[in-house]
Design an enzyme around this catalytic site. Structure first.
Site, PDB file in Angstrom:
ATOM      1  N   HIS A  21       0.802  -1.235   0.000  1.00  0.00           N
ATOM      2  CA  HIS A  21       0.000   0.000   0.000  1.00  0.00           C
ATOM      3  C   HIS A  21       0.827   1.273   0.000  1.00  0.00           C
ATOM      4  O   HIS A  21       0.270   2.362   0.140  1.00  0.00           O
ATOM      5  CB  HIS A  21      -0.927   0.049   1.217  1.00  0.00           C
ATOM      6  N   LYS A  45      -7.750  14.328   4.274  1.00  0.00           N
ATOM      7  CA  LYS A  45      -6.911  13.127   4.270  1.00  0.00           C
ATOM      8  C   LYS A  45      -5.893  13.305   5.375  1.00  0.00           C
ATOM      9  O   LYS A  45      -5.794  14.382   5.957  1.00  0.00           O
ATOM     10  CB  LYS A  45      -6.207  12.957   2.926  1.00  0.00           C
ATOM     11  N   ARG A  46      -5.118  12.238   5.678  1.00  0.00           N
ATOM     12  CA  ARG A  46      -4.073  12.408   6.676  1.00  0.00           C
ATOM     13  C   ARG A  46      -3.122  13.528   6.242  1.00  0.00           C
ATOM     14  O   ARG A  46      -2.921  13.766   5.057  1.00  0.00           O
ATOM     15  CB  ARG A  46      -3.298  11.096   6.856  1.00  0.00           C
ATOM     16  N   LYS A 101       1.355  14.457   0.442  1.00  0.00           N
ATOM     17  CA  LYS A 101      -0.008  14.760  -0.005  1.00  0.00           C
ATOM     18  C   LYS A 101      -0.176  16.244  -0.345  1.00  0.00           C
ATOM     19  O   LYS A 101      -1.159  16.655  -0.938  1.00  0.00           O
ATOM     20  CB  LYS A 101      -1.021  14.317   1.050  1.00  0.00           C
ATOM     21  N   THR A 139      -8.365   6.711  -1.961  1.00  0.00           N
ATOM     22  CA  THR A 139      -9.742   6.210  -2.036  1.00  0.00           C
ATOM     23  C   THR A 139     -10.712   7.354  -1.770  1.00  0.00           C
ATOM     24  O   THR A 139     -11.852   7.315  -2.222  1.00  0.00           O
ATOM     25  CB  THR A 139      -9.974   5.068  -1.025  1.00  0.00           C
ATOM     26  N   LYS A 162     -14.507   8.649  -3.446  1.00  0.00           N
ATOM     27  CA  LYS A 162     -15.712   9.063  -2.697  1.00  0.00           C
ATOM     28  C   LYS A 162     -16.226  10.391  -3.225  1.00  0.00           C
ATOM     29  O   LYS A 162     -17.436  10.582  -3.420  1.00  0.00           O
ATOM     30  CB  LYS A 162     -15.403   9.150  -1.199  1.00  0.00           C
TER      31      LYS A 162
END
Ligand code: 26W
Length: 810
Positions: free
Chosen positions: A356, A545-546, A551, A653, A657
């Site tokens: 992952h 998100k985290r 990111k 993911t 959504k």
């Protein structure tokens, strides 16, 4: 006709209240009521689960065991009622008994037994495996404390304990009779019997009891029911009586405390490995209990483990459960007395591994010394596995030492869990097309050349019944009308039919109205919870998100700061009004991530207080982002920020959504964004930035962020302001120095500056597109219509066909 009417449920709930809480309805608190509802559904599911178990036994079906240190389940009451087909009946029953159904759903604590993507994926997969009638069991630890609750105090993250069990345990069924014993420490002794047979025995060490607390998992449109087994840790002896009677009270309870800390708390680091001894204990505890439990049931059924690999697949969710490999070897060798080759054959035909992340700081490399003292027998087996593998590698690579070193299982005093998985698993998969290609080309390239057939891709997916139908009822209704009923619930591809309406003005208007209403509902929620009034006329631009540097929440901040400066310089500056929404937890020890949260809050305070921004620019940091908050936010979102440095986000993911709920994506060609782009085409997504190969190339040539800073005056002004800070007087030179000079890391490791201009252009394109509501709505409709492929039902069908080789419901 549902199996249970409203009246049936009312009676069952009243019965539960009386028998379990000694109360009539009029004396029951909301908590009692919630628990009674949960227990009623639990009973229905557990009766069905027994039938499922019987059927699996009768048919000798092959079973999937999904091992994951994380399952981010969120809430279950509405979900289970929905899957059981009694949601309306349950709501009616609750109201009839004098409670508010929405309030009762809100009382349920999130089961936050995960950090982010990996854990939520496991939860979605449980739903799909069950709905597709695959005999499957999830396994994890019953953490007493889930992911911490985040408070923002003076702009900064503060962590609070998440004690979910006092209410959340209503879903759990303790199975004390299925307790397993897990052994730690001590020494291994070789024993020879009179025939010269060799056995091992343990001397010293401690045992910890693993007690299952099972959570039933209902499928949708089926009676098939699976289980998530949560292992709780207990000491075999409540107190050491010998010590107790000699007056050493503290010592006497010490062992009990030691055992019980194993299941105390979820490690809150996401994508970052720390070689903590307690974490290793958690991993082995969970893995050993799980393997023993599977083997015990298998032997009861078949009387032997010789056919084990024909009946079971053990899916390893990232490397965290890797010790399942030597643990299964241990049972086959030491308990069953099989020879090495037979045991190895069984193990290597049972285990499959999903990767992952390719971030090197997330790779698990356990120190030899830790494993050796904590798990002496496992250590012996690891050495044997490693030696045999190394001999094989030497032969295959004709003694090429560089390759042998890279692929080794034990090297330089460390056990490399990913290499162990590559060596032992019959399948290895990445979680998006791009990510799986990077694994083959880069991370595991040499292993790939050795055994190309082992490497697969299964692109992630999400439970669309939860993430669309359940949380966005208005959109669900529109889809039902346009796509011929609720077909799409079991055939996610059927949402494609929506596309017939891409030029239908009334359908587009309806879609726009649904979004507007969802925005108002979310704004009302935020107003109630925080007092902040969101501008619902502006575009909701969301990054949740985290918090992680890769990111690039900071890239978003750079751009917002740029807009703010433009507005300050020219109050007539034309741009599409925005509400920027952030939600993110930072790992408690990740200082840079915490500074970025602080910065977002400093920026937010300044912008929201500045009259020049009124009705045009608003920035809100949403506290404590979690599954239940995402469920409220996704339906209200319009622009989805998926802006990681290309090559770094394995899949994502959240991106899916948003797409399913009709938000458009602004993003890089990273993870599953690539496949989203393939689905919708250039016209229906806002792409920007370097591609994965360009990132690598630029890095190789020597990337100098400082040049971008010097050559782009607007960018320079933004960075200079962030260095100085905003109205609260907090300076962020640590962050800006990191971008310009590195500060220990490579300067601007994630290439924000290289992508800034391109991101700014994409933001402008999105803003422009928003000005034509009909066109925007059309793009949203196309996104929804083409999102079916990102349903986890599709992912699970892929796993079943390509890796597990098990049948699924047609
Ligand atoms: C050992 C510390 C640690 C903890 C968690 C290392 C790695 C992890 C996870 C594997 C990180 C994770 O959640 N990865 C995410 O997995 C999602 C599901 O496949 C992907 O969608 C995300 O892109 C990926 O970051």
């Amino acid at each position: 006709m549902p199996e249970y009417t409203k009246k049936d449920l009312e009676e069952l709930i009243i019965g539960k209240l009386r028998r379990n809480f000694g109360r009539d309805v009029d004396e029951a608190t909301a908590i009692h009521m919630f628990k009674a509802c949960a227990m009623v559904l639990r009973d229905i599911m557990s009766a069905r689960q027994l039938k499922t178990e019987d059927k699996v036994q009768r048919t000798h079906a092959r079973q999937i065991h999904y091992l994951s240190l994380e399952f981010l389940m969120g809430r279950s009451l509405m979900k289970n009622a929905y899957n059981l087909g009694v949601l309306e009946e349950l709501k009616g029953a609750i109201e009839d008994l004098g409670f508010s159904a929405p309030d009762l759903f809100e009382i349920e604590p999130d089961a936050g037994l995960g950090n982010g993507g990996l854990g939520r994926l496991a939860a979605c997969y449980l739903d799909s495996m069950t709905t597709l009638e695959i005999p499957a069991t999830g396994y994890t630890i019953c953490y007493e404390l889930g992911i911490f609750k985040q408070k923002i105090i003076d702009g900064q993250q503060v962590e609070l304990a998440d004690n979910w069990l006092p209410v959340g345990d209503a879903w759990l069924i303790p199975k004390v009779d299925e307790t397993e014993k897990v052994h730690f420490g001590g020494r291994v002794k070789d024993v020879w019997d009179e025939n010269g047979g060799h056995r091992v025995a343990y001397e010293g060490g401690t045992d910890v009891l693993a007690i299952p607390r099972d959570m039933e998992i209902a499928g949708y449109g089926t009676e098939h029911t699976n289980v998530l087994r949560l292992w709780d840790a207990k000491s075999p002896d409540p107190v050491d009586m010998k010590l107790f009677s000699t007056g050493q009270y503290l010592k006497a309870v010490e062992q009990q405390a030691m055992a019980e800390v194993i299941a105390k708390v979820l490690y809150p680091e996401d994508n970052h490995y720390e070689g903590k001894s307690l974490r290793l204990k958690q991993q082995y505890f969970f893995v050993s209990a799980t393997v023993q439990s599977i083997c015990r049931k298998h032997k009861a059924e078949y009387g032997t483990l010789r056919n084990f690999h024909e009946k079971h697949v053990i899916q390893i969710n990232d490397t965290h459960p890797t010790l399942v490999i030597p643990e299964l070897m241990r049972i086959l060798l030491d308990q069953e007395g099989y020879g090495w080759d037979e045991a190895w054959h069984i193990v290597t035909h049972t285990v499959a591994y999903t990767n992952h992340t390719i971030l090197s700081e997330a790779l698990e490399r356990w120190p030899q010394q830790l494993i050796e003292t904590l798990l002496p027998r496992i250590w012996q087996l690891l050495i044997e596995i490693s030696n045999r593998y190394q001999a094989q590698l030497n032969e295959a690579f004709h003694g090429d030492q560089a390759k042998v070193r890279d692929m080794a299982v034990i090297w330089g005093g460390e056990v490399r869990m990913a290499n162990l998985c590559i060596c032992a698993c019959f399948a290895v998969n990445g979680v998006s097309a791009l990510h799986s290609e990077i694994l083959k080309k880069d991370v595991f390239h040499d292993a790939y050349t050795q055994n190309p057939g082992k490497f697969k891709n299964v692109t992630n997916g999400i439970d669309h019944r939860r993430w669309l139908s359940e949380i966005n009822p208005a959109l669900d209704a529109l889809i039902r009308e346009c796509c011929g009923g609720d077909d799409y619930l079991l055939r996610p591809d059927a949402v494609q039919k929506l596309e017939k309406y891409r030029d239908d003005p009334s359908a587009l208007k309806r879609l726009a109205d649904i979004k507007a209403e969802n925005k108002r509902a979310f704004a009302n929620y935020v107003a109630r919870e925080t007092g902040i009034i969101l501008n619902t006329d502006a575009m909701f631009d969301v990054q949740v998100k985290r918090l992680h540097e890769y990111k690039r929440q900071l890239l978003n901040v750079l751009h917002i700061t740029y807009l703010y400066q433009r507005l300050k310089a020219d109050p007539n500056f034309q741009f599409t009004p925005r509400v920027y929404l952030f939600g993110a937890k930072a790992a408690p020890g990740y200082a840079v991530a915490k500074q970025i949260i602080h910065l977002i809050n400093s920026l937010s305070a300044t912008i929201n207080a500045d009259p020049v921004c009124r009705d045009r620019l608003q920035v809100v940091f949403l506290e404590n982002y979690r599954v239940s908050l995402a469920e409220k936010l996704m339906p209200a979102s319009e622009l989805s920020e998926q802006i990681s440095t290309a090559g770094k986000e394995a899949s994502g993911t959240g991106n899916m959504k948003f797409m399913m709920n009709g938000a458009l994506t602004i993003g890089t060609l990273d993870g599953a964004n690539v496949e989203m782009h393939q689905q919708v085409g250039d016209e229906n997504i806002f792409l920007f930035g370097l591609k994965a190969d360009e990132v690598a190339e630029k890095k190789a040539r020597g990337y100098r962020s400082y040049e971008y800073y010097m050559q782009d005056a607007a960018l320079k002004a933004v960075i200079d302001q962030i260095a100085r800070g905003f109205d609260d007087g907090v300076a962020y030179t640590d962050l800006t120095n990191r971008l310009l000079f590195g500060n220990g890391a490579p300067a601007d490791e994630y290439m924000l500056l290289a992508d800034f201009a391109s991101y700014r252009d994409a933001q402008a394109r999105a803003g422009q597109a928003y000005l034509d509501p009909k066109d925007w709505s059309r793009m949203a409709l196309i996104n929804i219509a083409r999102s079916g492929i990102f349903a986890s039902d599709r992912s699970i069908r892929d796993y079943a066909r390509d890796i597990w080789h098990v049948p699924v419901k047609k």
